[in-house]
Design a protein around this motif. Structure first.
Motif, short mmCIF file in Angstrom:
data_model
loop_
_atom_site.label_atom_id
_atom_site.label_comp_id
_atom_site.label_asym_id
_atom_site.label_seq_id
_atom_site.Cartn_x
_atom_site.Cartn_y
_atom_site.Cartn_z
N GLY A 162 6.49 56.96 59.73
CA GLY A 162 5.31 56.50 60.39
C GLY A 162 4.82 57.75 61.36
O GLY A 162 5.45 58.50 61.87
N TRP A 163 3.60 57.63 61.35
CA TRP A 163 2.82 58.52 62.39
C TRP A 163 2.98 58.31 63.73
O TRP A 163 2.97 57.15 64.20
CB TRP A 163 1.42 58.49 62.16
CG TRP A 163 0.97 59.14 60.70
CD1 TRP A 163 0.53 58.42 59.68
CD2 TRP A 163 0.82 60.55 60.03
NE1 TRP A 163 0.35 59.23 58.68
CE2 TRP A 163 0.66 60.69 58.97
CE3 TRP A 163 1.35 61.84 60.88
CZ2 TRP A 163 0.44 61.81 58.36
CZ3 TRP A 163 1.23 62.94 60.26
CH2 TRP A 163 0.86 62.91 58.79
N ASN A 164 3.02 59.31 64.61
CA ASN A 164 3.48 59.01 66.06
C ASN A 164 2.12 58.89 66.96
O ASN A 164 1.97 58.01 67.68
CB ASN A 164 4.26 60.27 66.79
CG ASN A 164 5.50 60.36 66.33
OD1 ASN A 164 6.12 59.34 65.81
ND2 ASN A 164 6.21 61.48 66.40
N THR A 165 1.13 59.47 66.35
CA THR A 165 -0.30 59.36 67.00
C THR A 165 -1.24 59.21 65.72
O THR A 165 -0.94 59.39 64.65
CB THR A 165 -0.61 60.78 67.69
OG1 THR A 165 -0.51 61.72 66.67
CG2 THR A 165 0.26 61.01 68.87
N ASN A 166 -2.43 58.81 66.38
CA ASN A 166 -3.54 58.38 65.13
C ASN A 166 -4.58 59.48 65.88
O ASN A 166 -5.47 59.16 66.62
CB ASN A 166 -3.89 57.07 65.20
CG ASN A 166 -5.05 56.91 64.32
OD1 ASN A 166 -5.68 57.86 63.63
ND2 ASN A 166 -5.37 55.63 63.98
N PRO A 167 -4.71 60.50 65.22
CA PRO A 167 -5.84 61.64 65.66
C PRO A 167 -7.40 61.10 65.64
O PRO A 167 -8.13 61.30 66.47
CB PRO A 167 -5.83 62.80 65.05
CG PRO A 167 -4.64 62.72 64.17
CD PRO A 167 -4.17 61.27 64.30
N LYS A 168 -7.66 60.20 64.69
CA LYS A 168 -8.96 59.83 64.42
C LYS A 168 -9.34 58.79 65.66
O LYS A 168 -10.40 58.79 66.01
CB LYS A 168 -8.98 58.96 63.06
CG LYS A 168 -10.35 58.45 62.66
CD LYS A 168 -11.32 59.27 62.48
CE LYS A 168 -12.71 58.78 61.99
NZ LYS A 168 -13.70 59.82 62.10
N GLN A 169 -8.43 57.76 65.83
CA GLN A 169 -8.59 57.10 66.85
C GLN A 169 -8.79 57.80 68.33
O GLN A 169 -9.48 57.32 69.19
CB GLN A 169 -7.37 55.88 67.11
CG GLN A 169 -7.43 55.10 68.13
CD GLN A 169 -6.38 53.95 68.30
OE1 GLN A 169 -5.26 54.28 67.69
NE2 GLN A 169 -6.21 53.11 69.29
N TRP A 170 -7.98 58.70 68.58
CA TRP A 170 -8.04 59.68 69.69
C TRP A 170 -9.60 60.26 70.05
O TRP A 170 -9.90 60.21 70.98
CB TRP A 170 -7.04 60.67 69.81
CG TRP A 170 -6.93 61.52 70.78
CD1 TRP A 170 -6.58 61.19 72.28
CD2 TRP A 170 -7.54 62.87 71.05
NE1 TRP A 170 -6.71 62.49 72.92
CE2 TRP A 170 -7.33 63.24 72.33
CE3 TRP A 170 -8.09 63.65 69.99
CZ2 TRP A 170 -7.72 64.49 72.59
CZ3 TRP A 170 -8.44 64.95 70.36
CH2 TRP A 170 -8.25 65.50 71.72
N GLU B 200 -12.19 58.89 68.54
CA GLU B 200 -13.23 57.88 68.71
C GLU B 200 -13.43 57.53 70.09
O GLU B 200 -14.31 56.89 70.34
CB GLU B 200 -12.87 56.78 67.58
CG GLU B 200 -13.23 57.17 66.26
CD GLU B 200 -12.93 56.08 65.36
OE1 GLU B 200 -12.14 55.11 65.59
OE2 GLU B 200 -13.17 56.31 64.19
#
Length: 93
Positions: free
Chosen positions: A51-59, A61
């Motif tokens: 699983g990813w720790n962060t979501n760059p796209k969401q950050w 947006e």
């Protein structure tokens, strides 16, 4: 335009034999010792529980012009201001 019939392009049946390139299956040869082919590459498996720790796209947006300006001010480094030159002493009468 010519009315000549269209011919198929010339294709070698065994290109690797003529060009001395490594084969697509990447069997190792002394002529090309550093080739990377199907057998040299990894399996490409991803664990099922990955699983990813962060979501760059969401950050990205969630950034707004205001938050970008605040972050810019936090990161901006200004050169030190020069001190104002001292005024000469007043003349005595």
């Amino acid at each position: 335009m010519s009315d000549a019939p269209k011919t198929k392009p010339f294709i070698l049946p065994n290109r690797q034999h003529v060009t001395k390139e490594p084969d697509p299956g990447n069997r190792w040869s002394a002529q090309f010792p550093d080739t990377i082919g199907y057998t040299s590459q990894g399996g490409g498996k991803v664990p099922a529980d990955f699983g990813w720790n962060t979501n760059p796209k969401q950050w990205q947006e969630e950034l707004t012009p205001q938050t970008l300006a605040e972050r810019f001010e936090e990161l901006r480094v200004l050169p030190p201001k020069k001190e104002a030159p001292a005024l000469p002493a007043p003349a005595k009468p």
